[in-house]
Motif scaffolding. Structure first.
Motif, PDB file in Angstrom:
ATOM      1  N   PRO A  58      -5.079 -28.594  -3.690  1.00  0.00           N
ATOM      2  CA  PRO A  58      -3.972 -27.869  -3.635  1.00  0.00           C
ATOM      3  C   PRO A  58      -3.422 -26.847  -2.461  1.00  0.00           C
ATOM      4  CG  PRO A  58      -5.150 -26.717  -5.220  1.00  0.00           C
ATOM      5  CD  PRO A  58      -6.079 -27.833  -4.734  1.00  0.00           C
ATOM      6  N   LYS A  59      -2.067 -26.763  -2.207  1.00  0.00           N
ATOM      7  CA  LYS A  59      -2.060 -25.973  -0.876  1.00  0.00           C
ATOM      8  C   LYS A  59      -2.243 -24.376  -1.446  1.00  0.00           C
ATOM      9  CE  LYS A  59       2.141 -28.265  -0.770  1.00  0.00           C
ATOM     10  NZ  LYS A  59       3.441 -28.484  -0.577  1.00  0.00           N
ATOM     11  N   ALA A  60      -2.804 -23.878  -0.245  1.00  0.00           N
ATOM     12  CA  ALA A  60      -2.851 -22.455  -0.571  1.00  0.00           C
ATOM     13  C   ALA A  60      -1.698 -21.649  -0.574  1.00  0.00           C
ATOM     14  CB  ALA A  60      -4.028 -21.825   0.705  1.00  0.00           C
ATOM     15  N   LYS A  61      -1.453 -20.453  -1.156  1.00  0.00           N
ATOM     16  CA  LYS A  61      -0.466 -19.624  -1.239  1.00  0.00           C
ATOM     17  C   LYS A  61      -0.223 -19.269   0.375  1.00  0.00           C
ATOM     18  CE  LYS A  61       1.571 -15.505  -3.231  1.00  0.00           C
ATOM     19  NZ  LYS A  61       1.174 -14.407  -3.381  1.00  0.00           N
ATOM     20  N   PRO A  62       1.096 -19.477   0.810  1.00  0.00           N
ATOM     21  CA  PRO A  62       1.261 -18.666   2.260  1.00  0.00           C
ATOM     22  C   PRO A  62       0.943 -17.303   2.355  1.00  0.00           C
ATOM     23  CG  PRO A  62       3.479 -19.183   1.271  1.00  0.00           C
ATOM     24  CD  PRO A  62       2.273 -19.539   0.091  1.00  0.00           C
ATOM     25  N   VAL A  63       0.593 -16.952   3.422  1.00  0.00           N
ATOM     26  CA  VAL A  63       0.057 -15.416   3.676  1.00  0.00           C
ATOM     27  C   VAL A  63       1.265 -14.942   4.141  1.00  0.00           C
ATOM     28  CG1 VAL A  63      -1.363 -13.872   5.150  1.00  0.00           C
ATOM     29  CG2 VAL A  63      -2.402 -16.260   4.403  1.00  0.00           C
ATOM     30  N   THR A  64       2.163 -13.826   3.278  1.00  0.00           N
ATOM     31  CA  THR A  64       3.333 -13.275   3.875  1.00  0.00           C
ATOM     32  C   THR A  64       3.127 -12.080   3.434  1.00  0.00           C
ATOM     33  OG1 THR A  64       4.244 -13.709   1.611  1.00  0.00           O
ATOM     34  CG2 THR A  64       4.581 -15.477   3.279  1.00  0.00           C
ATOM     35  N   VAL A  65       4.170 -11.092   4.336  1.00  0.00           N
ATOM     36  CA  VAL A  65       4.487  -9.755   3.819  1.00  0.00           C
ATOM     37  C   VAL A  65       5.877  -9.543   3.834  1.00  0.00           C
ATOM     38  CG1 VAL A  65       2.388  -8.782   4.401  1.00  0.00           C
ATOM     39  CG2 VAL A  65       4.066  -8.844   6.160  1.00  0.00           C
ATOM     40  N   ARG A  66       6.304  -8.720   3.211  1.00  0.00           N
ATOM     41  CA  ARG A  66       7.711  -8.581   3.212  1.00  0.00           C
ATOM     42  C   ARG A  66       8.141  -7.503   4.445  1.00  0.00           C
ATOM     43  NH1 ARG A  66      11.525  -9.152  -1.152  1.00  0.00           N
ATOM     44  NH2 ARG A  66      10.477 -10.322  -2.666  1.00  0.00           N
ATOM     45  N   ALA A  67       9.153  -7.526   4.984  1.00  0.00           N
ATOM     46  CA  ALA A  67       9.464  -6.820   6.396  1.00  0.00           C
ATOM     47  C   ALA A  67       9.340  -5.620   6.294  1.00  0.00           C
ATOM     48  CB  ALA A  67      10.960  -6.974   6.269  1.00  0.00           C
ATOM     49  N   GLU A  68       9.406  -4.850   4.902  1.00  0.00           N
ATOM     50  CA  GLU A  68       8.962  -3.413   5.012  1.00  0.00           C
ATOM     51  C   GLU A  68       7.435  -2.873   4.837  1.00  0.00           C
ATOM     52  OE1 GLU A  68       9.986  -4.881   0.889  1.00  0.00           O
ATOM     53  OE2 GLU A  68      11.113  -5.136   2.825  1.00  0.00           O
ATOM     54  N   ALA A  69       6.820  -3.937   4.705  1.00  0.00           N
ATOM     55  CA  ALA A  69       5.433  -3.518   4.791  1.00  0.00           C
ATOM     56  C   ALA A  69       4.928  -2.617   5.789  1.00  0.00           C
ATOM     57  CB  ALA A  69       4.516  -4.959   4.715  1.00  0.00           C
ATOM     58  N   THR A  70       3.940  -1.907   5.641  1.00  0.00           N
ATOM     59  CA  THR A  70       3.463  -1.034   6.516  1.00  0.00           C
ATOM     60  C   THR A  70       2.532  -1.646   7.237  1.00  0.00           C
ATOM     61  OG1 THR A  70       1.556  -0.064   5.184  1.00  0.00           O
ATOM     62  CG2 THR A  70       3.654   0.968   4.839  1.00  0.00           C
ATOM     63  N   LEU A  71       1.987  -1.239   8.494  1.00  0.00           N
ATOM     64  CA  LEU A  71       1.089  -2.058   9.352  1.00  0.00           C
ATOM     65  C   LEU A  71      -0.512  -1.733   8.649  1.00  0.00           C
ATOM     66  CD1 LEU A  71       1.958  -0.379  13.153  1.00  0.00           C
ATOM     67  CD2 LEU A  71       2.654  -2.493  11.908  1.00  0.00           C
ATOM     68  N   LEU A  72      -0.615  -0.901   7.862  1.00  0.00           N
ATOM     69  CA  LEU A  72      -1.841  -0.977   7.101  1.00  0.00           C
ATOM     70  C   LEU A  72      -1.935  -2.169   5.973  1.00  0.00           C
ATOM     71  CD1 LEU A  72      -4.423   0.441   6.300  1.00  0.00           C
ATOM     72  CD2 LEU A  72      -3.345   2.066   4.686  1.00  0.00           C
ATOM     73  N   GLU A  73      -0.583  -2.269   5.379  1.00  0.00           N
ATOM     74  CA  GLU A  73      -0.529  -3.313   4.428  1.00  0.00           C
ATOM     75  C   GLU A  73      -0.842  -4.826   5.181  1.00  0.00           C
ATOM     76  OE1 GLU A  73       2.287  -2.939   1.237  1.00  0.00           O
ATOM     77  OE2 GLU A  73       3.196  -1.834   3.046  1.00  0.00           O
ATOM     78  N   VAL A  74      -0.262  -4.905   6.500  1.00  0.00           N
ATOM     79  CA  VAL A  74      -0.473  -6.097   7.350  1.00  0.00           C
ATOM     80  C   VAL A  74      -1.838  -6.228   7.525  1.00  0.00           C
ATOM     81  CG1 VAL A  74       0.028  -7.369   9.311  1.00  0.00           C
ATOM     82  CG2 VAL A  74       1.986  -5.840   8.203  1.00  0.00           C
ATOM     83  N   ALA A  75      -2.540  -5.077   8.081  1.00  0.00           N
ATOM     84  CA  ALA A  75      -4.051  -5.343   8.816  1.00  0.00           C
ATOM     85  C   ALA A  75      -4.911  -5.666   7.505  1.00  0.00           C
ATOM     86  CB  ALA A  75      -4.197  -3.852   9.153  1.00  0.00           C
ATOM     87  N   GLY A  76      -4.558  -5.144   6.411  1.00  0.00           N
ATOM     88  CA  GLY A  76      -5.425  -5.346   5.277  1.00  0.00           C
ATOM     89  C   GLY A  76      -5.439  -6.531   4.614  1.00  0.00           C
ATOM     90  N   LEU A  77      -4.186  -7.311   4.578  1.00  0.00           N
ATOM     91  CA  LEU A  77      -4.000  -8.681   4.190  1.00  0.00           C
ATOM     92  C   LEU A  77      -4.747  -9.465   5.425  1.00  0.00           C
ATOM     93  CD1 LEU A  77      -2.805 -10.552   2.598  1.00  0.00           C
ATOM     94  CD2 LEU A  77      -0.581 -10.712   3.592  1.00  0.00           C
ATOM     95  N   MET A  78      -4.401  -9.272   6.613  1.00  0.00           N
ATOM     96  CA  MET A  78      -4.912 -10.052   7.662  1.00  0.00           C
ATOM     97  C   MET A  78      -6.503 -10.187   7.624  1.00  0.00           C
ATOM     98  SD  MET A  78      -3.578  -9.726  11.538  1.00  0.00           S
ATOM     99  CE  MET A  78      -2.033 -10.334  11.639  1.00  0.00           C
ATOM    100  N   ALA A  79      -7.171  -8.988   7.347  1.00  0.00           N
ATOM    101  CA  ALA A  79      -8.363  -8.912   7.089  1.00  0.00           C
ATOM    102  C   ALA A  79      -9.052  -9.387   6.181  1.00  0.00           C
ATOM    103  CB  ALA A  79      -9.086  -7.346   7.010  1.00  0.00           C
ATOM    104  N   SER A  80      -8.249  -9.195   4.936  1.00  0.00           N
ATOM    105  CA  SER A  80      -8.880  -9.949   3.711  1.00  0.00           C
ATOM    106  C   SER A  80      -8.703 -11.497   3.533  1.00  0.00           C
ATOM    107  CB  SER A  80      -8.238  -9.284   2.498  1.00  0.00           C
ATOM    108  OG  SER A  80      -6.938  -9.946   2.396  1.00  0.00           O
ATOM    109  N   VAL A  81      -7.710 -12.005   4.416  1.00  0.00           N
ATOM    110  CA  VAL A  81      -7.704 -13.634   4.233  1.00  0.00           C
ATOM    111  C   VAL A  81      -8.004 -14.185   5.569  1.00  0.00           C
ATOM    112  CG1 VAL A  81      -5.760 -13.335   2.447  1.00  0.00           C
ATOM    113  CG2 VAL A  81      -5.033 -13.345   5.119  1.00  0.00           C
ATOM    114  N   ARG A  82      -8.608 -13.230   6.289  1.00  0.00           N
ATOM    115  CA  ARG A  82      -8.837 -13.623   7.818  1.00  0.00           C
ATOM    116  C   ARG A  82      -8.137 -14.578   8.507  1.00  0.00           C
ATOM    117  NH1 ARG A  82     -15.087 -14.993   5.547  1.00  0.00           N
ATOM    118  NH2 ARG A  82     -15.479 -12.948   5.097  1.00  0.00           N
ATOM    119  N   SER A  83      -6.888 -14.240   8.556  1.00  0.00           N
ATOM    120  CA  SER A  83      -5.836 -14.901   8.987  1.00  0.00           C
ATOM    121  C   SER A  83      -5.260 -14.050  10.474  1.00  0.00           C
ATOM    122  CB  SER A  83      -4.773 -15.264   8.396  1.00  0.00           C
ATOM    123  OG  SER A  83      -3.633 -16.123   8.984  1.00  0.00           O
ATOM    124  N   PRO A  84      -5.102 -14.838  11.713  1.00  0.00           N
ATOM    125  CA  PRO A  84      -4.663 -14.358  12.804  1.00  0.00           C
ATOM    126  C   PRO A  84      -3.076 -14.057  12.875  1.00  0.00           C
ATOM    127  CG  PRO A  84      -5.268 -16.115  13.449  1.00  0.00           C
ATOM    128  CD  PRO A  84      -5.767 -16.314  12.103  1.00  0.00           C
TER     129      PRO A  84
END
Length: 152
Positions: A95-121
């Motif tokens: 099955p397809k993986a859930k897309p790696v997304t953040v809302r426009a209002e996400a903080t840089l910490l939220e973006v960095a944390g997600l990027m690190a946890s899912v290992r996506s550049p």
């Protein structure tokens, strides 16, 4: 600073696009990956560059690396063209993986944390309807964190 402040516009592909187009979009755009969108520009999948490689390397070569050594150099350089006529959707894992997304209002910490946890550049930035508004790349995020402000 919010995700929308550092998001950039990048070309996208659809499930119906040929794999050859996806490879060209990523290569010519020097992108760290691809965002696959539906007809309403909602992310269906975010593929890091290594996952794009998985689309184009025939499964037999992925499962048995010894096979790669028996292909002569001239053909080895063109291996991905075997799949060039297949669509992106044909080549995605099920099955397809859930897309790696953040809302426009996400903080840089939220973006960095997600990027690190899912290992996506690459992270897709979406609005309240789930439509793509831009993307944050690892390179862009790290540059912003190092410099402290976007460089327009």
């Amino acid at each position: 600073m919010r995700a929308s402040d550092i998001a950039v516009q990048i070309p996208t592909v659809t499930l119906a696009d040929p794999v050859a187009r996806a490879v060209r979009v990523m290569g010519l755009g020097r992108l760290p990956g691809l965002i696959v969108v539906d007809e309403r520009r909602r992310p269906v999948q975010v593929l890091p560059g290594t996952q794009v490689l998985r689309l184009i390397v025939p499964r037999a070569y992925q499962e048995d690396p010894a096979l790669t050594r028996i292909v002569d150099e001239a053909h080895a350089d063109l291996f991905w063209q075997e799949l060039a006529e297949m669509s992106v959707g044909d080549c995605l894992a099920r099955p397809k993986a859930k897309p790696v997304t953040v809302r426009a209002e996400a903080t840089l910490l939220e973006v960095a944390g997600l990027m690190a946890s899912v290992r996506s550049p690459l992270i897709a930035v979406v609005d309240e309807t789930g439509s793509l508004t831009g993307a944050v790349t690892l390179d862009r995020l790290v540059s912003i964190l190092a410099l402290g402000e976007p460089d327009s």
